[in-house]
Design an enzyme around this catalytic site. Structure first.
Site, PDB file in Angstrom:
ATOM      1  N   SER A  70       4.153  -1.829  -0.069  1.00  0.00           N
ATOM      2  CA  SER A  70       5.531  -1.752  -0.579  1.00  0.00           C
ATOM      3  C   SER A  70       6.219  -0.575   0.090  1.00  0.00           C
ATOM      4  O   SER A  70       5.553   0.420   0.435  1.00  0.00           O
ATOM      5  CB  SER A  70       5.511  -1.530  -2.093  1.00  0.00           C
ATOM      6  OG  SER A  70       6.801  -1.110  -2.537  1.00  0.00           O
ATOM      7  N   TYR A  89       2.399   3.148  -9.087  1.00  0.00           N
ATOM      8  CA  TYR A  89       2.582   2.055  -8.122  1.00  0.00           C
ATOM      9  C   TYR A  89       2.686   2.624  -6.698  1.00  0.00           C
ATOM     10  O   TYR A  89       2.045   2.117  -5.757  1.00  0.00           O
ATOM     11  CB  TYR A  89       3.851   1.290  -8.490  1.00  0.00           C
ATOM     12  CG  TYR A  89       4.101   0.034  -7.705  1.00  0.00           C
ATOM     13  CD1 TYR A  89       3.415  -1.144  -7.996  1.00  0.00           C
ATOM     14  CD2 TYR A  89       5.050  -0.004  -6.682  1.00  0.00           C
ATOM     15  CE1 TYR A  89       3.659  -2.311  -7.288  1.00  0.00           C
ATOM     16  CE2 TYR A  89       5.304  -1.151  -5.972  1.00  0.00           C
ATOM     17  CZ  TYR A  89       4.611  -2.307  -6.273  1.00  0.00           C
ATOM     18  OH  TYR A  89       4.852  -3.458  -5.564  1.00  0.00           O
TER      19      TYR A  89
END
Lengths: 247, 82
Positions: A146, A159
């Site tokens: 990501s 995350y």
């Protein structure tokens, strides 16, 4: 069917493939001639739908249930695929989760669960996949990271750490196994239209030069390339796919 | 599971080492990994082959004590029998 004649016989495994980006990746790899293992944790119906779509297009696919956080998951995932389609020669570590919150208030459980799902599970499944790939002298591993792994996004420390870890894991494993003709790369999506991102507000779109979210198919197209014979000299890199957001 | 005769184990290891790029003529019991240009990734793959074919686990700490082809053959031979 692309380059399917130039590579050894085997199959692809996509984790978290019952919907969203994972489902689009499974379909794209099937279009390239790979039989595909469609991993799911709970959504059996979604996984079966992906399998049916692939089979109706003339491809091979098998839904394989496993919670990738379970350390025994790799042992459950690989044998049915190896028996039916041969070794797993393409692995896409796609399954992921978010539990957002600011660090001062983040519970240990939220930290551990996200790191375990997004990073540790990818390690365990990669370790198992490398056995067959090294033996075959061919392999493609694509880790779905990501842009948050490369750039701050407050509220996502867990995350972000998991995805940054995945990027470092990618380059290191790539250097370890490159001489067995195994490549390990990452794709770092920006904002993509999926259930995982549906609660993100429109104001986020203004930060994207393309002024829109990406689609799962746009991410899948990049994975398809990295999994192809054409990408044989692309190794250890992270391909950012974000509509120019981090440009 | 393959037979655990020492000669068979050495022959299977020779095949594996040759597939990693070692020169068959130089693969003798006393040959060490460096002289064969066998590196750590090759040893990991050798351990994988040994486990699959003889059911013997060669862990990292075991491999540290194996300097030659003969060391590895003896290790597998002893454990495959027990």
């Amino acid at each position: 069917m692309g380059d399917s004649n130039d590579r050894p016989a085997g199959c692809a495994l996509v984790t978290g493939a019952s919907r969203g980006i994972g489902a689009a990746i499974a379909r794209a790899l099937a279009e390239d001639g790979w039989p595909v293992g469609v991993n799911y944790r709970k959504d059996a119906e979604g996984a079966e739908r992906v399998v049916e779509e692939i089979e109706s297009g003339g491809g091979g696919a098998l839904a394989v249930q496993a919670d990738i956080c379970d350390p025994a998951a790799a042992d459950a995932l690989f044998p049915p695929l190896e028996e039916r389609f041969g070794p797993v020669l393409v692995l896409v570590n796609n399954a992921g989760m978010r539990v957002d919150g600011l660090t001062p208030q983040m519970e240990d459980e939220a930290w551990e669960k996200v790191i375990d799902t997004n990073l540790s599970a990818a390690f365990r499944i990669t370790r198992r996949a490398l056995r067959g790939m090294m033996k075959a002298r061919f392999g493609r591993i694509v880790n779905i990271a990501s842009i948050v792994g490369q750039r701050a996004n407050p509220g996502q420390a867990n995350y972000a750490a998991s995805k940054a870890g995945l990027i470092a894991f990618t380059s290191t494993v790539a250097a370890e196994v490159a001489r067995r003709s195994v490549t390990v790369n990452a794709v770092a999506p920006g904002l993509v239209e999926t259930e995982l991102t549906e609660d993100i507000g429109d104001e986020f779109l203004r930060a994207i030069p393309a002024r829109r979210a990406g689609t799962p198919e746009e991410i899948a197209a990049c994975v398809r390339f990295l999994a192809s014979e054409a990408a044989s000299y692309v190794n250890g890199t992270t391909l950012t796919v974000d509509g120019g957001m981090t440009a | 599971m393959a037979t655990a005769n020492k000669d068979d184990i050495q022959e299977r290891m020779t095949e594996a080492l040759e597939s990693f790029g070692a020169d068959r003529e130089q693969i003798k019991r006393e040959a060490d990994w460096e002289s064969l240009d066998v590196d750590s990734l090759d040893l990991v793959e050798l351990a994988q082959i040994v486990e699959e074919e003889y059911g013997v686990q060669m862990k990292e700490e075991d491999m540290k004590n194996m300097k030659t082809v003969g060391d590895a053959v003896d290790f597998v031979s002893e454990r495959a029998k027990s």
